[in-house]
Write an enzyme that holds these catalytic residues in place. Structure first.
Site, PDB file in Angstrom:
ATOM      1  N   SER A   1      27.885  -7.442  18.614  1.00  0.00           N
ATOM      2  CA  SER A   1      27.152  -6.272  18.994  1.00  0.00           C
ATOM      3  C   SER A   1      27.953  -5.351  19.420  1.00  0.00           C
ATOM      4  CB  SER A   1      26.231  -6.794  20.224  1.00  0.00           C
ATOM      5  OG  SER A   1      25.401  -5.666  20.473  1.00  0.00           O
TER       6      SER A   1
ATOM      7  N   CYS B   1      28.083   3.747  16.518  1.00  0.00           N
ATOM      8  CA  CYS B   1      28.236   5.338  16.211  1.00  0.00           C
ATOM      9  C   CYS B   1      29.286   5.956  17.488  1.00  0.00           C
ATOM     10  CB  CYS B   1      26.833   6.055  17.079  1.00  0.00           C
ATOM     11  SG  CYS B   1      25.478   5.519  15.889  1.00  0.00           S
TER      12      CYS B   1
ATOM     13  N   PRO C   1       6.740 -15.001   4.394  1.00  0.00           N
ATOM     14  CA  PRO C   1       6.205 -14.759   5.996  1.00  0.00           C
ATOM     15  C   PRO C   1       7.099 -15.212   7.158  1.00  0.00           C
ATOM     16  CG  PRO C   1       4.548 -16.215   4.868  1.00  0.00           C
ATOM     17  CD  PRO C   1       5.390 -15.659   3.871  1.00  0.00           C
TER      18      PRO C   1
ATOM     19  N   ILE D   1      10.407 -15.117   6.683  1.00  0.00           N
ATOM     20  CA  ILE D   1      11.673 -14.210   6.570  1.00  0.00           C
ATOM     21  C   ILE D   1      11.242 -12.939   6.940  1.00  0.00           C
ATOM     22  CG2 ILE D   1      13.614 -13.661   5.262  1.00  0.00           C
ATOM     23  CD1 ILE D   1      12.948 -16.035   3.347  1.00  0.00           C
ATOM     24  N   TYR D   2      11.976 -12.354   7.845  1.00  0.00           N
ATOM     25  CA  TYR D   2      12.007 -10.893   8.285  1.00  0.00           C
ATOM     26  C   TYR D   2      13.227 -10.167   7.675  1.00  0.00           C
ATOM     27  CZ  TYR D   2       8.457 -12.849  11.378  1.00  0.00           C
ATOM     28  OH  TYR D   2       7.672 -13.509  12.243  1.00  0.00           O
TER      29      TYR D   2
ATOM     30  N   GLY E   1      16.777  -3.489  10.084  1.00  0.00           N
ATOM     31  CA  GLY E   1      18.066  -2.832  10.006  1.00  0.00           C
ATOM     32  C   GLY E   1      18.420  -1.734   8.819  1.00  0.00           C
ATOM     33  N   ASP E   2      19.857  -1.732   8.411  1.00  0.00           N
ATOM     34  CA  ASP E   2      20.156  -0.925   7.323  1.00  0.00           C
ATOM     35  C   ASP E   2      19.712  -1.409   6.193  1.00  0.00           C
ATOM     36  OD1 ASP E   2      21.169   0.813   9.187  1.00  0.00           O
ATOM     37  OD2 ASP E   2      23.353   0.707   8.583  1.00  0.00           O
TER      38      ASP E   2
ATOM     39  N   TYR F   1      10.329  24.624  32.858  1.00  0.00           N
ATOM     40  CA  TYR F   1      10.725  25.973  32.799  1.00  0.00           C
ATOM     41  C   TYR F   1      11.546  26.268  34.304  1.00  0.00           C
ATOM     42  CZ  TYR F   1      11.441  31.116  33.940  1.00  0.00           C
ATOM     43  OH  TYR F   1      11.947  32.033  34.282  1.00  0.00           O
TER      44      TYR F   1
END
Length: 580
Positions: free
Chosen positions: A48, A52, A289, A291-292, A295-296, A453
């Site tokens: 992990s 960026c 169902p 398997i998920y 991400g990219d 403001y």
């Protein structure tokens, strides 16, 4: 032996790939289910990390490498009781027997790993074009910590580098150009498309290109990398472009884009979408169902078009991981049924907008949803306005302008996208619009927003409000608005700027009547002619159209963004003729 091992009904959740999607899925699954066996596989050495932030570490803005490591394996192991296995690469999925094959990339050992629920988060890989010389030393991509270490090591060991070529003017390319410039290295930026940051409209992209050239970046758009030319030591000597131009350079950084790592899914006959990502439902389940995909590597519903597409950004990846982790952890293997969380449908993945931003030296460009050029390719009736205003009130020191373009459905007023460029608080405005888009907001809703403001922060009529005013005026038939590229040869351009402004630059064959003289000179106009009224930014020309339409000159159009936008359109279309 821990409590999890004593629980005979514990589900085994295997997650392939870490970073944003996989790590979010793992930690969420643990928070939902204390007893599940959660195994996180990562083919690289870091489970992990902050993708960026990589350019900013290379350039020295982030000085400590440790800051890039968002969650180390020790944290996931000790705090979340997750079995973390780095340098372990999944090589095959056996859906029938619910197991995967795994290779330890350091030892070469292979083994099978059973699962009850499987979450795919293998990410994407940089696109590397198959051109001559691509295997030459000192050709780099930037995707992970290992890539970062290689680039940083090369730069540190070669302090006398004179020139680097960056190929691709997307987010990574633009960020790296800035960081390399900050290291006092000459940079050439090459982009195959006719503009930098192709997600933007050309008249906005040209602002970024000007900022790059003002910082001594050599920008070559509409050109591509043809060959990389090595020297006798197989190190880069130069590159040759499609145009035939040759550039002497010491390093090439490829930032062309990314391709999804969808091979595991393809080999397992898991359906792939038209954009190359894995097809999923709103729970991020695939056709299987158990398997998920997140991400990219996954496809998301893109809200402005309601079509599925890949959106390789960290925000959607984190949200998708959280959703997949929730549902995977709610599975009960004893009865093959799934526990349904309270208000489960509210956990499902919301359509994405692609909201993003990039800093280019002193400017920030931010966007959400469709650009105007993208919107024009849909089957919707499209309208757009461009406004410019200071990021806070002008009388308070430090006010700087923001230019904002709003794209919307001309029939319903539904907001379809926005982009903005300026020096300060640009992201704030795009975040406001993105939030409203998430709630199916219209341009009418923009004008009613109760925004902060105070002189150091904004204005009573924020630029967001002003975009709403301009758009609702158009929808309510108070004014007809056209973009600079919609001015036709049948229209007479009426310039209502001051004499000094008109003397500085002018559109050929335009008619010049300053706004303050317009009422007294209205007899010079012909009610049978269609006028395109233009000023500096679109405000005075709007006032002029209101005067004209109420005095019998009804065929008038306000040129959105004014002369400033017209010049940018001209420069983007014909860079060699940028000056009027």
């Amino acid at each position: 032996m821990n409590n999890r091992d004593n629980n005979t009904s514990a589900s085994t959740i295997v997650i392939i790939g870490g970073v944003a999607g996989g790590a979010s899925a793992a930690t969420r699954a643990r928070r939902i289910n204390e007893h599940a066996n959660i195994i996180l596989l990562e083919k690289d050495g870091y489970v992990s990390f902050a993708n960026c932030g990589l350019p900013y570490y290379i350039g020295g803005e982030i000085q400590q490498r440790e800051k890039l490591l968002v969650a180390k394996p020790e944290l996931l192991i000790n705090r979340y009781n997750i079995d973390v296995r780095v340098h372990n690469k999944a090589t095959a999925i056996d859906k029938l027997n619910k197991q995967i094959t795994v290779e330890n990339t350091q030892t070469g050992e292979t083994y099978t790993l059973p699962y009850n629920q499987l979450i795919l988060s293998p990410g994407a890989r940089p696109i590397v074009p198959p051109i001559p010389g691509i295997e030459t030393e000192n050709v780099y991509t930037l995707r992970n910590v290992e890539d970062t270490d290689r680039i940083k090591s090369f730069l540190d060991l070669n302090p006398n580098i004179k020139h680097i070529t960056v190929v691709g003017a997307g987010f990574i390319g633009l960020e790296m150009v800035e960081q390399l410039h900050n290291l006092n290295i000459a940079v050439t930026l090459i982009e195959l498309q006719p503009q930098v940051l192709p997600l933007l409209d050309p008249d906005f992209a040209i602002m970024l290109e000007d900022e790059l050239t003002q910082n001594n970046i050599d920008v070559l758009t509409g050109d591509g990398l043809q060959t990389i030319n090595p020297d006798e030591q197989n190190k880069i000597a130069s590159v040759t472009l499609n145009s035939g131009k040759t550039i002497d350079t010491d390093m090439v950084l490829l930032g062309i884009g990314v391709a999804p790592n969808n091979e595991l899914a393809t080999d397992a006959n898991i359906p792939i979408g038209d954009r190359g990502g894995i097809k999923t439902n709103l729970k991020h389940q695939t056709a299987d169902p158990a398997i998920y995909a997140v991400g990219d590597v996954a496809e998301y519903v893109y809200k402005p078009t309601n079509q599925t597409m890949r959106v390789p950004l960290a925000g959607p990846a984190n949200r998708a991981g959280r959703i997949a982790g929730t549902y995977a952890a709610s599975y009960n293997p004893d009865n093959e049924k799934r526990y349904t969380p309270h208000d489960a449908h509210k956990l499902d993945m919301s359509p994405v907008l692609g909201t993003s931003a990039v800093r280019v030296f002193s400017l920030t460009a931010a966007m959400t949803g469709l650009s105007l050029k993208m919107a024009r390719n849909t089957d919707q009736n499209i309208a757009s306005v461009t406004v410019t205003a200071n990021h806070h009130v002008g009388y308070y020191p430090g006010a700087t302008p923001i230019t904002l373009k709003l794209v919307y459905n001309a029939d319903t007023g539904l907001i379809l996208g926005a982009q903005a460029i300026g020096k300060n608080a640009v992201d704030k405005r795009i975040d406001v619009i993105a939030t409203l888009m998430h709630m199916n907001g219209t341009v009418h809703d923009l004008i009613g927003l109760d925004l902060v403001y105070a002189p150091p922060f904004g204005a009573a009529k924020d630029i967001v409000h002003q975009a709403g005013f301009a758009a609702t005026n158009q929808l309510n038939n108070i004014v007809n608005v056209i973009q600079p590229d919609e001015i036709s040869s049948e229209m007479q351009i009426l310039d209502v700027r001051t004499d000094s402004e008109h003397a500085a630059n002018q559109i050929p064959s335009s008619l010049h009547i300053p706004l303050d003289d317009l009422r007294n000179r209205i007899d010079e106009l012909n009610a049978d002619i269609t006028y395109a009224v233009i000023c500096g930014s679109g405000l005075r020309s709007y006032i002029a159209t209101r005067i004209l339409t109420q005095r019998g000159i009804e065929n008038v159009h306000n040129v959105s963004g004014g002369m400033t936008s017209w010049l940018r359109h001209q420069k983007a279309a014909k860079p060699q003729q940028a000056t009027v």
